[in-house]
Design a protein around this motif. Structure first.
Motif, PDB file in Angstrom:
ATOM      1  N   ALA A 291      13.343 -14.645   2.277  1.00 18.74           N
ATOM      2  CA  ALA A 291      13.913 -13.305   2.338  1.00 18.74           C
ATOM      3  C   ALA A 291      12.881 -12.344   2.903  1.00 18.74           C
ATOM      4  N   VAL A 292      13.338 -11.151   3.221  1.00 21.60           N
ATOM      5  CA  VAL A 292      12.422 -10.041   3.474  1.00 21.60           C
ATOM      6  C   VAL A 292      12.175  -9.357   2.136  1.00 21.60           C
ATOM      7  N   TYR A 293      10.920  -9.177   1.797  1.00 25.89           N
ATOM      8  CA  TYR A 293      10.538  -8.571   0.521  1.00 25.89           C
ATOM      9  C   TYR A 293      10.072  -7.140   0.756  1.00 25.89           C
ATOM     10  N   TYR A 294      10.626  -6.253  -0.042  1.00 23.40           N
ATOM     11  CA  TYR A 294      10.339  -4.829   0.088  1.00 23.40           C
ATOM     12  C   TYR A 294       9.678  -4.296  -1.176  1.00 23.40           C
ATOM     13  N   CYS A 295       8.708  -3.447  -0.960  1.00 24.24           N
ATOM     14  CA  CYS A 295       8.141  -2.636  -2.022  1.00 24.24           C
ATOM     15  C   CYS A 295       8.933  -1.332  -2.040  1.00 24.24           C
ATOM     16  N   SER A 296       9.271  -0.859  -3.232  1.00 29.08           N
ATOM     17  CA  SER A 296      10.111   0.329  -3.302  1.00 29.08           C
ATOM     18  C   SER A 296       9.686   1.236  -4.442  1.00 29.08           C
ATOM     19  N   ARG A 297       9.902   2.525  -4.253  1.00 27.81           N
ATOM     20  CA  ARG A 297       9.615   3.488  -5.295  1.00 27.81           C
ATOM     21  C   ARG A 297      10.802   3.646  -6.248  1.00 27.81           C
TER      22      ARG A 297
ATOM     23  N   GLU B 271       0.852  -1.186   0.000  1.00 28.41           N
ATOM     24  CA  GLU B 271       0.000   0.000   0.000  1.00 28.41           C
ATOM     25  C   GLU B 271       0.887   1.236   0.000  1.00 28.41           C
ATOM     26  N   ALA B 272       0.686   2.104  -0.966  1.00 25.74           N
ATOM     27  CA  ALA B 272       1.525   3.289  -1.122  1.00 25.74           C
ATOM     28  C   ALA B 272       0.753   4.554  -0.783  1.00 25.74           C
ATOM     29  N   SER B 273       1.450   5.509  -0.213  1.00 32.38           N
ATOM     30  CA  SER B 273       0.854   6.815   0.072  1.00 32.38           C
ATOM     31  C   SER B 273       1.958   7.858   0.182  1.00 32.38           C
ATOM     32  N   GLY B 274       1.551   9.124   0.143  1.00 31.15           N
ATOM     33  CA  GLY B 274       2.497  10.215   0.340  1.00 31.15           C
ATOM     34  C   GLY B 274       3.190  10.698  -0.914  1.00 31.15           C
ATOM     35  N   PHE B 275       2.818  10.158  -2.064  1.00 28.44           N
ATOM     36  CA  PHE B 275       3.390  10.635  -3.327  1.00 28.44           C
ATOM     37  C   PHE B 275       2.396  10.324  -4.446  1.00 28.44           C
ATOM     38  N   THR B 276       2.646  10.912  -5.603  1.00 34.21           N
ATOM     39  CA  THR B 276       1.741  10.720  -6.735  1.00 34.21           C
ATOM     40  C   THR B 276       2.052   9.379  -7.374  1.00 34.21           C
ATOM     41  N   PHE B 277       1.367   8.384  -6.939  1.00 33.27           N
ATOM     42  CA  PHE B 277       1.680   6.983  -7.237  1.00 33.27           C
ATOM     43  C   PHE B 277       1.767   6.707  -8.731  1.00 33.27           C
ATOM     44  N   ASN B 278       0.830   7.229  -9.503  1.00 29.59           N
ATOM     45  CA  ASN B 278       0.770   6.851 -10.912  1.00 29.59           C
ATOM     46  C   ASN B 278       1.847   7.516 -11.774  1.00 29.59           C
ATOM     47  N   LEU B 279       2.722   8.301 -11.156  1.00 26.23           N
ATOM     48  CA  LEU B 279       3.841   8.896 -11.888  1.00 26.23           C
ATOM     49  C   LEU B 279       5.124   8.072 -11.783  1.00 26.23           C
ATOM     50  N   TYR B 280       5.099   7.033 -10.967  1.00 25.66           N
ATOM     51  CA  TYR B 280       6.329   6.302 -10.669  1.00 25.66           C
ATOM     52  C   TYR B 280       6.269   4.836 -11.096  1.00 25.66           C
ATOM     53  N   TRP B 281       7.397   4.364 -11.629  1.00 24.66           N
ATOM     54  CA  TRP B 281       7.613   2.932 -11.660  1.00 24.66           C
ATOM     55  C   TRP B 281       7.614   2.440 -10.216  1.00 24.66           C
ATOM     56  N   MET B 282       7.261   1.182 -10.026  1.00 20.20           N
ATOM     57  CA  MET B 282       7.336   0.581  -8.703  1.00 20.20           C
ATOM     58  C   MET B 282       8.121  -0.718  -8.789  1.00 20.20           C
ATOM     59  N   TYR B 283       8.714  -1.093  -7.657  1.00 21.61           N
ATOM     60  CA  TYR B 283       9.659  -2.203  -7.632  1.00 21.61           C
ATOM     61  C   TYR B 283       9.401  -3.102  -6.424  1.00 21.61           C
ATOM     62  N   TRP B 284       9.779  -4.334  -6.589  1.00 23.10           N
ATOM     63  CA  TRP B 284       9.918  -5.251  -5.462  1.00 23.10           C
ATOM     64  C   TRP B 284      11.401  -5.640  -5.375  1.00 23.10           C
ATOM     65  N   LEU B 285      11.905  -5.603  -4.163  1.00 21.63           N
ATOM     66  CA  LEU B 285      13.273  -5.995  -3.856  1.00 21.63           C
ATOM     67  C   LEU B 285      13.209  -7.035  -2.755  1.00 21.63           C
ATOM     68  N   ARG B 286      14.304  -7.743  -2.539  1.00 19.88           N
ATOM     69  CA  ARG B 286      14.339  -8.686  -1.429  1.00 19.88           C
ATOM     70  C   ARG B 286      15.736  -8.748  -0.849  1.00 19.88           C
ATOM     71  N   GLN B 287      15.791  -9.175   0.401  1.00 19.31           N
ATOM     72  CA  GLN B 287      17.070  -9.360   1.075  1.00 19.31           C
ATOM     73  C   GLN B 287      17.038 -10.669   1.830  1.00 19.31           C
ATOM     74  N   ALA B 288      17.828 -11.590   1.373  1.00 20.04           N
ATOM     75  CA  ALA B 288      17.942 -12.890   2.033  1.00 20.04           C
ATOM     76  C   ALA B 288      18.899 -12.771   3.213  1.00 20.04           C
ATOM     77  N   PRO B 289      18.814 -13.695   4.165  1.00 16.52           N
ATOM     78  CA  PRO B 289      19.699 -13.640   5.330  1.00 16.52           C
ATOM     79  C   PRO B 289      21.168 -13.588   4.918  1.00 16.52           C
ATOM     80  N   GLY B 290      21.873 -12.613   5.413  1.00 22.01           N
ATOM     81  CA  GLY B 290      23.302 -12.494   5.158  1.00 22.01           C
ATOM     82  C   GLY B 290      23.678 -11.972   3.791  1.00 22.01           C
ATOM     83  N   LYS B 291      22.684 -11.523   3.011  1.00 22.95           N
ATOM     84  CA  LYS B 291      22.963 -11.061   1.653  1.00 22.95           C
ATOM     85  C   LYS B 291      22.494  -9.628   1.466  1.00 22.95           C
ATOM     86  N   GLY B 292      22.866  -9.041   0.348  1.00 22.68           N
ATOM     87  CA  GLY B 292      22.479  -7.677   0.050  1.00 22.68           C
ATOM     88  C   GLY B 292      21.099  -7.595  -0.555  1.00 22.68           C
TER      89      GLY B 292
END
Length: 115
Positions: free
Chosen positions: A92-98, A23-44
């Motif tokens: 992993a931990v999965y992150y939503c990112s702008r 869920e996104a808020s605080g910016f004009t959502f439809n102007l941005y690409w959106m991404y999913w990232l992840r971080q596995a234990p001990g990794k970048g």
């Protein structure tokens, strides 16, 4: 300010599926690409998927392309990631990112594949 709140993680069995939600808020959502990232234990931080503003372009790492589907709802300011045929290495931990670097990302949601 930019706020991204992920949900939908949890414990899954190998071969199973999971749907992550952001869920996104605080910016004009439809102007941005959106991404999913992840971080596995001990990794970048690792890029997992991208979607363009109007959903015309979706991108995935070649190694994961067949198992992922990213989507968005611009009216509701939501981003989704569907993951199929889960593997233990998807844990992993999965992150939503702008942005692809993760400078503007949420707190993340844990996905654990075990069983």
């Amino acid at each position: 300010q930019v706020q991204l709140v992920e949900s939908g993680g949890g414990l899954a069995q190998p071969g199973g599926s999971v749907r992550l939600r952001c869920e996104a808020s605080g910016f004009t959502f439809n102007l941005y690409w959106m991404y999913w990232l992840r971080q596995a234990p001990g990794k970048g931080l690792e890029w997992v998927s991208s979607i363009s503003q109007g959903s015309h372009t979706r991108s995935y790492p070649d190694s994961m392309r067949s198992r992922l589907y990213i989507s968005r709802d611009n009216e509701k300011q939501l981003v989704f990631l569907d993951m199929n045929d889960l593997k233990p290495e998807d844990t992993a931990v999965y992150y939503c990112s702008r942005d692809r670097e993760g400078l503007y990302r949420g707190q993340g949601t844990q996905v654990t594949v075990s069983g």
